[in-house]
Motif scaffolding. Structure first.
Motif, PDB file in Angstrom:
ATOM      1  N   TYR B  13      52.340  15.497 -44.787  1.00 44.43           N
ATOM      2  CA  TYR B  13      53.296  16.467 -44.246  1.00 44.43           C
ATOM      3  C   TYR B  13      53.454  17.607 -45.237  1.00 44.43           C
ATOM      4  N   GLU B  14      53.690  18.801 -44.697  1.00 44.74           N
ATOM      5  CA  GLU B  14      54.078  19.951 -45.523  1.00 44.74           C
ATOM      6  C   GLU B  14      55.342  20.508 -44.915  1.00 44.74           C
ATOM      7  N   ASP B  15      56.350  20.711 -45.743  1.00 44.71           N
ATOM      8  CA  ASP B  15      57.629  21.169 -45.201  1.00 44.71           C
ATOM      9  C   ASP B  15      58.351  22.057 -46.194  1.00 44.71           C
ATOM     10  N   ASP B  16      59.172  22.956 -45.653  1.00 46.73           N
ATOM     11  CA  ASP B  16      60.108  23.707 -46.488  1.00 46.73           C
ATOM     12  C   ASP B  16      61.427  22.944 -46.472  1.00 46.73           C
ATOM     13  N   VAL B  17      61.931  22.655 -47.663  1.00 49.22           N
ATOM     14  CA  VAL B  17      63.185  21.882 -47.742  1.00 49.22           C
ATOM     15  C   VAL B  17      64.158  22.571 -48.692  1.00 49.22           C
ATOM     16  N   GLU B  18      65.436  22.343 -48.446  1.00 54.16           N
ATOM     17  CA  GLU B  18      66.439  22.762 -49.426  1.00 54.16           C
ATOM     18  C   GLU B  18      66.301  21.854 -50.642  1.00 54.16           C
ATOM     19  N   PRO B  19      66.422  22.403 -51.861  1.00 53.63           N
ATOM     20  CA  PRO B  19      66.295  21.553 -53.047  1.00 53.63           C
ATOM     21  C   PRO B  19      67.275  20.381 -53.056  1.00 53.63           C
ATOM     22  N   ARG B  20      68.442  20.545 -52.428  1.00 52.25           N
ATOM     23  CA  ARG B  20      69.438  19.465 -52.480  1.00 52.25           C
ATOM     24  C   ARG B  20      69.163  18.345 -51.474  1.00 52.25           C
ATOM     25  N   LEU B  21      68.140  18.501 -50.646  1.00 53.74           N
ATOM     26  CA  LEU B  21      67.848  17.470 -49.631  1.00 53.74           C
ATOM     27  C   LEU B  21      67.389  16.175 -50.308  1.00 53.74           C
ATOM     28  N   LEU B  22      68.052  15.072 -49.990  1.00 47.95           N
ATOM     29  CA  LEU B  22      67.654  13.776 -50.555  1.00 47.95           C
ATOM     30  C   LEU B  22      66.442  13.244 -49.802  1.00 47.95           C
ATOM     31  N   LEU B  23      65.621  12.488 -50.502  1.00 52.06           N
ATOM     32  CA  LEU B  23      64.416  11.942 -49.869  1.00 52.06           C
ATOM     33  C   LEU B  23      64.762  11.136 -48.618  1.00 52.06           C
ATOM     34  N   VAL B  24      65.836  10.343 -48.691  1.00 50.53           N
ATOM     35  CA  VAL B  24      66.172   9.503 -47.531  1.00 50.53           C
ATOM     36  C   VAL B  24      66.525  10.360 -46.326  1.00 50.53           C
ATOM     37  N   HIS B  25      67.197  11.501 -46.561  1.00 50.98           N
ATOM     38  CA  HIS B  25      67.520  12.376 -45.440  1.00 50.98           C
ATOM     39  C   HIS B  25      66.257  13.053 -44.903  1.00 50.98           C
ATOM     40  N   TYR B  26      65.348  13.406 -45.802  1.00 49.06           N
ATOM     41  CA  TYR B  26      64.074  13.981 -45.355  1.00 49.06           C
ATOM     42  C   TYR B  26      63.339  12.975 -44.457  1.00 49.06           C
ATOM     43  N   LEU B  27      63.267  11.733 -44.907  1.00 54.89           N
ATOM     44  CA  LEU B  27      62.544  10.714 -44.135  1.00 54.89           C
ATOM     45  C   LEU B  27      63.194  10.499 -42.767  1.00 54.89           C
ATOM     46  N   ARG B  28      64.501  10.397 -42.755  1.00 55.48           N
ATOM     47  CA  ARG B  28      65.200  10.054 -41.506  1.00 55.48           C
ATOM     48  C   ARG B  28      65.347  11.259 -40.575  1.00 55.48           C
ATOM     49  N   ASP B  29      65.875  12.372 -41.154  1.00 56.37           N
ATOM     50  CA  ASP B  29      66.278  13.477 -40.299  1.00 56.37           C
ATOM     51  C   ASP B  29      65.126  14.427 -39.977  1.00 56.37           C
ATOM     52  N   ARG B  30      64.195  14.587 -40.917  1.00 58.58           N
ATOM     53  CA  ARG B  30      63.097  15.517 -40.670  1.00 58.58           C
ATOM     54  C   ARG B  30      61.896  14.807 -40.063  1.00 58.58           C
ATOM     55  N   LEU B  31      61.594  13.609 -40.573  1.00 60.91           N
ATOM     56  CA  LEU B  31      60.395  12.916 -40.078  1.00 60.91           C
ATOM     57  C   LEU B  31      60.719  11.866 -39.015  1.00 60.91           C
ATOM     58  N   GLY B  32      61.997  11.600 -38.802  1.00 57.58           N
ATOM     59  CA  GLY B  32      62.375  10.614 -37.796  1.00 57.58           C
ATOM     60  C   GLY B  32      62.097   9.178 -38.201  1.00 57.58           C
ATOM     61  N   LYS B  33      61.922   8.965 -39.517  1.00 60.94           N
ATOM     62  CA  LYS B  33      61.626   7.606 -40.008  1.00 60.94           C
ATOM     63  C   LYS B  33      62.940   6.854 -40.215  1.00 60.94           C
ATOM     64  N   THR B  34      63.571   6.489 -39.115  1.00 66.89           N
ATOM     65  CA  THR B  34      64.894   5.869 -39.210  1.00 66.89           C
ATOM     66  C   THR B  34      64.818   4.386 -39.568  1.00 66.89           C
ATOM     67  N   GLY B  35      63.607   3.887 -39.806  1.00 69.81           N
ATOM     68  CA  GLY B  35      63.480   2.521 -40.305  1.00 69.81           C
ATOM     69  C   GLY B  35      64.091   2.354 -41.681  1.00 69.81           C
ATOM     70  N   THR B  36      64.251   3.467 -42.398  1.00 72.03           N
ATOM     71  CA  THR B  36      64.876   3.441 -43.723  1.00 72.03           C
ATOM     72  C   THR B  36      66.366   3.747 -43.563  1.00 72.03           C
TER      73      THR B  36
END
Lengths: 291, 158
Positions: B13-36
């Motif tokens: 994946y390539e994405d523009d993110v805010e520096p304050r975005l936590l990895l868990v939020h990136y996984l869940r909210d951006r990639l839809g990986k709600t298994g985490t």
């Protein structure tokens, strides 16, 4: 919670890092593993305007044998410290204490330098740094300097790092033969901060204690050396019934332990005496298996 | 905004993110990986554990920008060719869960533990999972499952 906004910089050399830090203003913070800083940001207890991520700065990570001391790069993770054959051979007290830091996942990210720079008296490594007389190497755009551990921890979460300075590495003096080590920690749950911790190093000749160093975790706004114990233990026969216990009775002398939900000062003083005794006994018996 | 490239469960994946975005939020909210799941949000519970370049980390305590260039494995990426990972199977067979909230983190921390120690004692399992909290089971079945998985993995990959 989500941290407040900040600017993010990821320099790749130390020269670049100190320049960026110098230009980023007083509210900038240095980020390594982030395992002390990110929890503060998330709880919005800290609002830095910029983070300088030194996690990928070349040359800050790794352990090397430098003859009379071991050099530990500031961004070396706790996990790497514990696994390092050089650390385990020449400064086992560092390995023993680091292995008790939080839990495996935290040790994969949290860094040796970060834990010292954070200057939390409840952290395990500041007391070890004091007990072993480590020397901290720091750098700014003005140049390099070293700070002895005894002059590094100034107050609660406050170190001798000046604005614009980055901790780059730590020298751990090798103590040579005859020493035994132990880190004794009392905490409520497996990964909790130490209620009280004791870092002990004991040098003996034929059962006689020649020299003792004791660093105390969470017994004041900074880590402290238990100087009275070090004095009282010198010259005693380690195997003599009660000798180390009598020395350990001095452990709370001159301390100013905090009161919090988990322990009052008098209880911490009690713990300091009991844990110091245990640490001295284990260190003098060389019962410090590195598992 | 900062540009990041990460590989998550085998997909780049390539994405523009805010520096304050936590990895868990990136996984869940951006990639839809709600298994985490997000458990405590204070680096304590380990529910959000993922593998970052193969080692267990708490994804609530890593910024997405810190994972730039890294390989992330979540619970959604541990099975292969439709076959559960031996640790997943063992958790199922030993009923190593009740509510299941801690399970993804437990499984990833266990996979990391077994990489270091292919035959852990009960004590080694408890030590290795000390950063993962379960509020239902009392841990007995979890420890049993990890040791069972270890045995399975030793048999299948000698």
């Amino acid at each position: 919670m989500i941290p407040a906004s900040f600017d993010y910089f990821r320099p790749s050399t130390i020269e670049e890092a100190v320049d960026v830090l110098a230009g980023a203003g007083e509210e900038a913070k240095v980020l390594a593993g982030g395992h002390s800083l990110l929890p503060l940001l998330r709880l919005r207890l800290a609002y830095p305007t910029a983070l300088i991520d030194v996690g990928r700065v070349a040359g800050l990570r790794g352990v090397s044998d430098r003859g009379d001391h071991v050099h530990i790069g500031a961004t070396t993770t706790h996990d790497e410290v514990v696994r390092s054959p050089i650390v385990r051979e020449h400064c086992p007290l560092v390995a023993l204490a680091t292995a008790t830091v939080a839990d495996p996942a935290v040790r994969h990210r949290g860094t040796f330098g970060g834990s010292l720079a954070h200057a939390d008296p409840a952290g395990d490594l500041p007391a070890v740094a004091l007990a072993l007389d480590m020397v901290l190497e720091v750098r700014s755009s003005a140049g390099e300097r070293t700070i002895p551990a005894a002059g590094f921890f100034l107050d609660y979460l406050e170190s001798a790092l000046a604005p614009g300075e980055i901790l780059t590495g730590v020298r751990v003096p090798k103590l040579g033969p005859g020493w035994g080590f132990h880190y004794e920690k009392f905490h409520r749950t497996a990964q909790a901060w130490a209620t009280v911790g004791v870092a002990a190093a004991v040098r003996q000749t034929n059962g006689t204690v020649e020299e003792v160093r004791v660093g105390l975790t969470n017994m004041g706004p900074t880590p402290v050396r238990a100087a009275a114990v070090e004095e009282a233990a010198r010259g005693v026969e380690a195997g003599q019934n009660g000798a180390l216990r009598r020395a350990a009775e001095q452990a709370a002398e001159g301390t100013d332990p905090p009161a919090d939900l988990h322990a009052q000062p008098d209880y911490r003083m009690h713990l300091a005496r009991v844990l110091t005794h245990r640490a001295l006994v284990s260190a003098s018996a060389h019962r410090s298996p590195l598992t | 905004m900062a540009r990041i490239s990460v590989k998550v469960d085998g997909i780049a994946y390539e994405d523009d993110v805010e520096p304050r975005l936590l990895l868990v939020h990136y996984l869940r909210d951006r990639l839809g990986k709600t298994g985490t799941p997000i458990g405590c949000d204070t680096t304590n519970c380990g529910a959000c554990t993922v593998l970052l370049d193969g080692r267990s980390v708490k994804s609530c305590s890593v910024l997405a920008v810190q994972a730039d260039g890294c390989d992330v494995t979540t619970i959604e990426g541990v099975s292969s060719n439709g076959e559960w990972h031996p640790v997943q199977k063992a958790f199922h067979e030993e009923h190593a869960l009740q509510c299941g909230y801690c399970t993804p983190g437990m499984i990833l921390a266990s996979i990391d533990l077994l990489k270091d120690d292919p035959d852990p004692s009960e004590d080694a399992v408890r030590q290795g999972l000390e950063g993962n909290l379960c509020r239902c089971t009392g841990y007995c079945n979890i420890v049993r499952a990890v040791r069972r998985a270890a045995q399975e993995m030793r048999v299948t990959t000698p």
